[in-house]
Design a protein around this motif. Structure first.
Motif, PDB file in Angstrom:
ATOM      1  N   ALA A  88       0.557  -1.137  -0.020  1.00 52.63           N
ATOM      2  CA  ALA A  88      -0.074   0.003  -0.176  1.00 52.63           C
ATOM      3  C   ALA A  88       1.023   1.197   0.191  1.00 52.63           C
ATOM      4  CB  ALA A  88      -0.967  -0.080   1.308  1.00 52.63           C
ATOM      5  N   PHE A  89       0.409   2.243  -0.545  1.00 50.74           N
ATOM      6  CA  PHE A  89       1.230   3.683  -0.529  1.00 50.74           C
ATOM      7  C   PHE A  89       0.234   4.635   0.211  1.00 50.74           C
ATOM      8  CE2 PHE A  89       2.624   7.470  -3.255  1.00 50.74           C
ATOM      9  CZ  PHE A  89       3.566   7.738  -2.230  1.00 50.74           C
ATOM     10  N   SER A  90      -0.416   5.602  -0.621  1.00 46.71           N
ATOM     11  CA  SER A  90      -1.285   6.482  -0.258  1.00 46.71           C
ATOM     12  C   SER A  90      -2.535   6.078   0.886  1.00 46.71           C
ATOM     13  CB  SER A  90      -1.682   7.575  -1.003  1.00 46.71           C
ATOM     14  OG  SER A  90      -2.155   6.747  -2.032  1.00 46.71           O
ATOM     15  N   GLU A  91      -2.813   4.774   0.536  1.00 45.89           N
ATOM     16  CA  GLU A  91      -4.155   4.155   1.041  1.00 45.89           C
ATOM     17  C   GLU A  91      -4.032   3.892   2.590  1.00 45.89           C
ATOM     18  OE1 GLU A  91      -6.751   4.613  -0.674  1.00 45.89           O
ATOM     19  OE2 GLU A  91      -8.293   3.319   0.665  1.00 45.89           O
ATOM     20  N   GLY A  92      -2.628   3.740   3.128  1.00 43.32           N
ATOM     21  CA  GLY A  92      -2.625   3.139   4.449  1.00 43.32           C
ATOM     22  C   GLY A  92      -2.790   1.810   4.638  1.00 43.32           C
ATOM     23  N   ASP A 102      -4.048   0.759  -2.579  1.00 48.01           N
ATOM     24  CA  ASP A 102      -4.376   1.912  -3.464  1.00 48.01           C
ATOM     25  C   ASP A 102      -5.266   1.575  -4.799  1.00 48.01           C
ATOM     26  OD1 ASP A 102      -2.009   4.263  -2.260  1.00 48.01           O
ATOM     27  OD2 ASP A 102      -1.649   1.711  -2.494  1.00 48.01           O
ATOM     28  N   THR A 156       5.882   0.126  12.037  1.00 44.82           N
ATOM     29  CA  THR A 156       5.665   0.327  10.617  1.00 44.82           C
ATOM     30  C   THR A 156       6.001  -1.228   9.913  1.00 44.82           C
ATOM     31  OG1 THR A 156       7.604   1.167  10.249  1.00 44.82           O
ATOM     32  CG2 THR A 156       5.912   2.651  10.477  1.00 44.82           C
ATOM     33  N   ASP A 198       9.222   4.978  -3.174  1.00 42.13           N
ATOM     34  CA  ASP A 198       9.662   6.113  -3.854  1.00 42.13           C
ATOM     35  C   ASP A 198       8.782   6.777  -4.920  1.00 42.13           C
ATOM     36  OD1 ASP A 198      11.428   8.312  -4.358  1.00 42.13           O
ATOM     37  OD2 ASP A 198      12.904   6.909  -4.671  1.00 42.13           O
ATOM     38  N   TRP A 199       7.658   7.143  -4.738  1.00 41.64           N
ATOM     39  CA  TRP A 199       6.924   7.591  -5.803  1.00 41.64           C
ATOM     40  C   TRP A 199       7.267   8.663  -6.573  1.00 41.64           C
ATOM     41  CZ3 TRP A 199       3.102   5.309  -8.311  1.00 41.64           C
ATOM     42  CH2 TRP A 199       2.096   6.011  -9.262  1.00 41.64           C
ATOM     43  N   TRP A 200       8.194   9.418  -5.870  1.00 39.78           N
ATOM     44  CA  TRP A 200       8.506  10.884  -6.546  1.00 39.78           C
ATOM     45  C   TRP A 200      10.097  10.564  -6.959  1.00 39.78           C
ATOM     46  CZ3 TRP A 200       4.415  13.220  -8.049  1.00 39.78           C
ATOM     47  CH2 TRP A 200       3.379  13.456  -7.292  1.00 39.78           C
ATOM     48  N   ARG A 225      -1.435   2.202  -9.483  1.00 39.46           N
ATOM     49  CA  ARG A 225      -2.356   2.812  -8.384  1.00 39.46           C
ATOM     50  C   ARG A 225      -3.766   3.162  -8.641  1.00 39.46           C
ATOM     51  NH1 ARG A 225       0.498   8.167  -5.906  1.00 39.46           N
ATOM     52  NH2 ARG A 225      -1.169   8.344  -4.585  1.00 39.46           N
ATOM     53  N   ASP A 226      -4.248   2.648  -9.808  1.00 38.46           N
ATOM     54  CA  ASP A 226      -5.463   3.052 -10.063  1.00 38.46           C
ATOM     55  C   ASP A 226      -6.080   2.113 -11.085  1.00 38.46           C
ATOM     56  OD1 ASP A 226      -6.495   5.500  -9.106  1.00 38.46           O
ATOM     57  OD2 ASP A 226      -4.846   6.251  -9.985  1.00 38.46           O
TER      58      ASP A 226
END
Ligand code: BDR
Ligand code: CA
Length: 311
Positions: A154-158, A192, A271, A278-280, A293-294
């Motif tokens: 998971a990334f931004s979803e927690g 996500d 954690t 490292d998305w960015w 992600r989608d």
């Protein structure tokens, strides 16, 4: 035609995934289903795999049982989501088909290495213990497979099992870390994505309308899961996680993501099992994962439902 091995811990979403593959013989050839401890202990995941295969009359598919515990840690299971059997919500007969003789990690090594490099895709729907054990036995496995497509992280979803971690990675973080560094092309389908793909009432009714034994059973099994998820998330429907892996092989155009560096936290109690993405591109670390992600949820369910209707 893609040659695939499906490593799983059935619960219903795993079973929907391998039934989707078996319902797609023009695109996919399932060399084997391998089971691991995860949602429920190994004897139950191995039994549930065979229950679903017998229901769909696909008993020619070999099922190998694998690891009964993570590499280093005590097994954590998810009966709170899937019930005591992992398949609560619909009574299926005890399976009569036997497990295929052999240990899943060894079977994975044999099935991959006896074919040409770049031929076999590993579809991973569970804690990655079997794959890590296969890599321990044959480190060249990573560069011999065509691709590893896994549901996890998971990334931004927690997280869904801790605030930071997704279940499959959390159960065996060391195995996940090993797989992420094995050199294979890896596609990762995290929460996500899968949280967008939910079993709404309209989708469930569409499935049930086929009136087949498979449709009826999975209507009820997924309905049982949905109750827990709807309370937890406050959404309509529960995420149909694992079938995204097979859907990605059949229709990659319905997913979007990018190539990034991903690693797994294996030490911090807070954690543990978190996938650090490292998305960015803020590090120089080599991009080891195609991270999705989608997903277009309507097209995903259209595909899953239409194919399950063939069984
Ligand atoms: C994953 O955990 C399991 O409960 C599901 O089968 C899926 O593989 C989602 O976090
Ligand atoms: Ca699973």
């Amino acid at each position: 035609m893609r040659q695939i091995i499906i490593d799983c811990d059935p619960s219903p979403d795993d079973a929907v995934a391998f039934l989707l593959a078996l319902a797609s013989p023009e695109e996919l050839n399932v060399l084997a289903i391998t089971t691991v401890a995860g949602n429920v202990p190994l004897p139950l995941t191995s039994k549930n795999a065979r229950k679903a295969l017998e229901l769909a009359k696909r008993t020619e598919t070999p099922v190998y049982a694998g690891a009964s515990a993570p590499l280093l840690r005590k097994l954590i299971t998810a009966e709170h989501v899937h019930g005591r059997t992992g398949f609560d919500g619909y009574e299926l007969p005890e399976p009569t088909m036997a497990l295929t003789k052999g240990f899943a990690p060894e079977a994975i090594v044999d099935l991959v290495m006896q074919r040409k490099a770049g031929e076999v895709t590993l579809c991973c729907l569970a804690p990655l213990t079997n794959i890590a054990l296969a890599l321990a036995k044959e480190p060249r496995l990573g560069t011999h497979v065509r691709e590893i497509v896994l549901m996890g992280g998971a990334f931004s979803e927690g997280g869904n099992i801790t605030p930071a971690a997704e279940f499959n990675v959390f159960v065996d973080p060391e195995a996940a870390a090993r797989v992420l560094s094995c050199g294979a092309p890896i596609t990762m389908i995290p929460l996500d994505c899968t949280h967008q793909a939910r079993t709404t009432n309209a989708r469930m009714e569409k499935l049930r309308a086929f009136g087949t034994p498979v449709a009826e059973a999975f209507y009820h099994l997924l309905k049982f899961n949905k109750i827990f998820d709807e309370q937890k998330y406050g959404w309509e429907g529960g995420p149909l996680h694992d079938a995204t892996v097979i859907a990605y092989l059949l229709a990659p155009e319905i997913f979007t993501g990018r190539k990034v560096y991903v690693n797994v936290e294996c030490a911090s109690p807070l954690t543990l099992g978190m996938t650090v993405v490292d998305w960015w591109g803020v590090t120089e670390n080599p991009k080891n994962v195609q991270f999705l992600r989608d997903v277009n949820a309507d097209r995903y369910f259209d595909l899953v439902i239409e194919r399950l209707g063939r069984l």
